[in-house]
Enzyme design. Structure first.
Site, PDB file in Angstrom:
ATOM      1  N   ASP A  64      30.607  12.598  -6.195  1.00  0.00           N
ATOM      2  CA  ASP A  64      29.285  12.181  -5.730  1.00  0.00           C
ATOM      3  C   ASP A  64      28.407  11.936  -6.943  1.00  0.00           C
ATOM      4  O   ASP A  64      28.784  12.276  -8.069  1.00  0.00           O
ATOM      5  CB  ASP A  64      28.669  13.199  -4.756  1.00  0.00           C
ATOM      6  CG  ASP A  64      28.294  14.519  -5.398  1.00  0.00           C
ATOM      7  OD1 ASP A  64      28.840  14.847  -6.478  1.00  0.00           O
ATOM      8  OD2 ASP A  64      27.452  15.228  -4.826  1.00  0.00           O
ATOM      9  N   TYR A  66      25.615  11.953  -9.962  1.00  0.00           N
ATOM     10  CA  TYR A  66      24.927  12.987 -10.737  1.00  0.00           C
ATOM     11  C   TYR A  66      23.628  13.346 -10.020  1.00  0.00           C
ATOM     12  O   TYR A  66      22.950  12.472  -9.479  1.00  0.00           O
ATOM     13  CB  TYR A  66      24.598  12.479 -12.135  1.00  0.00           C
ATOM     14  CG  TYR A  66      25.804  12.204 -13.001  1.00  0.00           C
ATOM     15  CD1 TYR A  66      26.693  13.219 -13.352  1.00  0.00           C
ATOM     16  CD2 TYR A  66      26.045  10.931 -13.521  1.00  0.00           C
ATOM     17  CE1 TYR A  66      27.787  12.971 -14.169  1.00  0.00           C
ATOM     18  CE2 TYR A  66      27.133  10.675 -14.344  1.00  0.00           C
ATOM     19  CZ  TYR A  66      28.001  11.697 -14.669  1.00  0.00           C
ATOM     20  OH  TYR A  66      29.082  11.455 -15.479  1.00  0.00           O
ATOM     21  N   PHE A  77      30.634   8.470 -12.939  1.00  0.00           N
ATOM     22  CA  PHE A  77      30.711   8.936 -14.323  1.00  0.00           C
ATOM     23  C   PHE A  77      29.704   8.274 -15.251  1.00  0.00           C
ATOM     24  O   PHE A  77      29.543   8.709 -16.399  1.00  0.00           O
ATOM     25  CB  PHE A  77      32.138   8.770 -14.905  1.00  0.00           C
ATOM     26  CG  PHE A  77      33.163   9.643 -14.247  1.00  0.00           C
ATOM     27  CD1 PHE A  77      33.183  11.005 -14.480  1.00  0.00           C
ATOM     28  CD2 PHE A  77      34.100   9.108 -13.383  1.00  0.00           C
ATOM     29  CE1 PHE A  77      34.126  11.828 -13.869  1.00  0.00           C
ATOM     30  CE2 PHE A  77      35.051   9.914 -12.766  1.00  0.00           C
ATOM     31  CZ  PHE A  77      35.068  11.277 -13.011  1.00  0.00           C
ATOM     32  N   HIS A 186      40.872  16.482 -13.700  1.00  0.00           N
ATOM     33  CA  HIS A 186      39.514  15.952 -13.813  1.00  0.00           C
ATOM     34  C   HIS A 186      39.029  16.118 -15.252  1.00  0.00           C
ATOM     35  O   HIS A 186      39.367  17.091 -15.923  1.00  0.00           O
ATOM     36  CB  HIS A 186      38.589  16.707 -12.853  1.00  0.00           C
ATOM     37  CG  HIS A 186      37.283  16.051 -12.633  1.00  0.00           C
ATOM     38  ND1 HIS A 186      36.210  16.239 -13.488  1.00  0.00           N
ATOM     39  CD2 HIS A 186      36.852  15.202 -11.668  1.00  0.00           C
ATOM     40  CE1 HIS A 186      35.187  15.528 -13.052  1.00  0.00           C
ATOM     41  NE2 HIS A 186      35.541  14.894 -11.948  1.00  0.00           N
TER      42      HIS A 186
END
Length: 230
Positions: A64, A66, A77, A186
């Site tokens: 989701d 930031y 990202f 991740h």
């Protein structure tokens, strides 16, 4: 919120007529009217706007947006150029440097990737300020799953970069043998040492694209002068 208006509109338009999307729209509209929500409403569908369906070469899935002030702008990202680079993106840049020799830039805006055909898609497209995952389960996952199914059906090679368990859970939807599915940990500082560093996904993506006659991605994000707009 801004509408999808490019070649994503036709394959995704059935979703807009489904009951879940009507509920999602009402929920999101109410949230923007009554709380601080990220990204700005006009940026919710930026991933689709900047990377038309016909241009998609690679897909990076995030979770989701930031949730801190001024960071999110609709690309997973990525942050706006004047915002400090988040830890996960710092690790992405580190792997890029080790894998393909990119220098580490002075900002975290990944628009260049999106414009080259890298779909930077969060599975949840909005978030309440300072409350991570607060819009999980309101309907965005159903919508972005529909987008993933559309991508799976494309009759051309696409690379899917699935980092972390939530992204890897989408692999079951990727059944088209023309595509390449890459999995790794991740890039979060909590997990990057568990298999993200050294995964070489960026070079593997370009090797796959070139092998299928597709222009590779220029992964280098260039430095910008502070105050410069990109």
């Amino acid at each position: 919120m801004a509408a999808i208006s490019n070649d994503w509109l036709e394959p995704l338009s059935p979703e807009f007529r489904k009951p879940y999307y009507a509920r999602l729209y009402r929920t999101v509209k109410e949230a923007y009217n009554t709380r601080e929500v990220f990204p700005p409403a006009d940026d919710i569908f930026n991933a689709f706007a900047l990377t038309p369906l016909a241009s998609v070469k690679a897909v990076i899935l995030g979770q989701d947006p930031y949730h801190n002030d001024g960071q999110a702008h609709g690309l997973c990202f990525s942050v706006k150029p004047d915002v400090e680079i988040p830890p996960s993106l710092k690790n992405i840049y580190r792997e890029l440097a080790d894998d393909v020799g990119c220098y580490i830039p002075n900002h975290g805006c990944l628009t260049k990737w999106a414009e080259q055909g890298v779909l930077l898609l969060n599975t949840v497209l909005t978030v309440q300020a300072h409350r991570a995952y607060s819009h999980r389960g309101i309907g965005w996952e159903e919508f972005t799953d529909a987008a993933i199914r559309v991508l799976n059906e494309q009759d051309r090679p696409i690379v899917f970069l699935l980092w972390g368990r939530p992204a890897q859970a989408k692999a079951r939807m990727l059944t088209n043998p023309r595509h390449l599915v890459l999995k790794a940990a991740h890039p979060s500082p909590l997990s990057a040492n568990g298999g993200f560093f050294g995964c070489r996904h960026f070079s593997q993506t370009n090797e796959f694209l070139k092998a299928h006659g597709v222009e590779p991605i220029d992964w280098q994000i260039e430095n910008i002068e502070r105050g410069e707009r990109i």
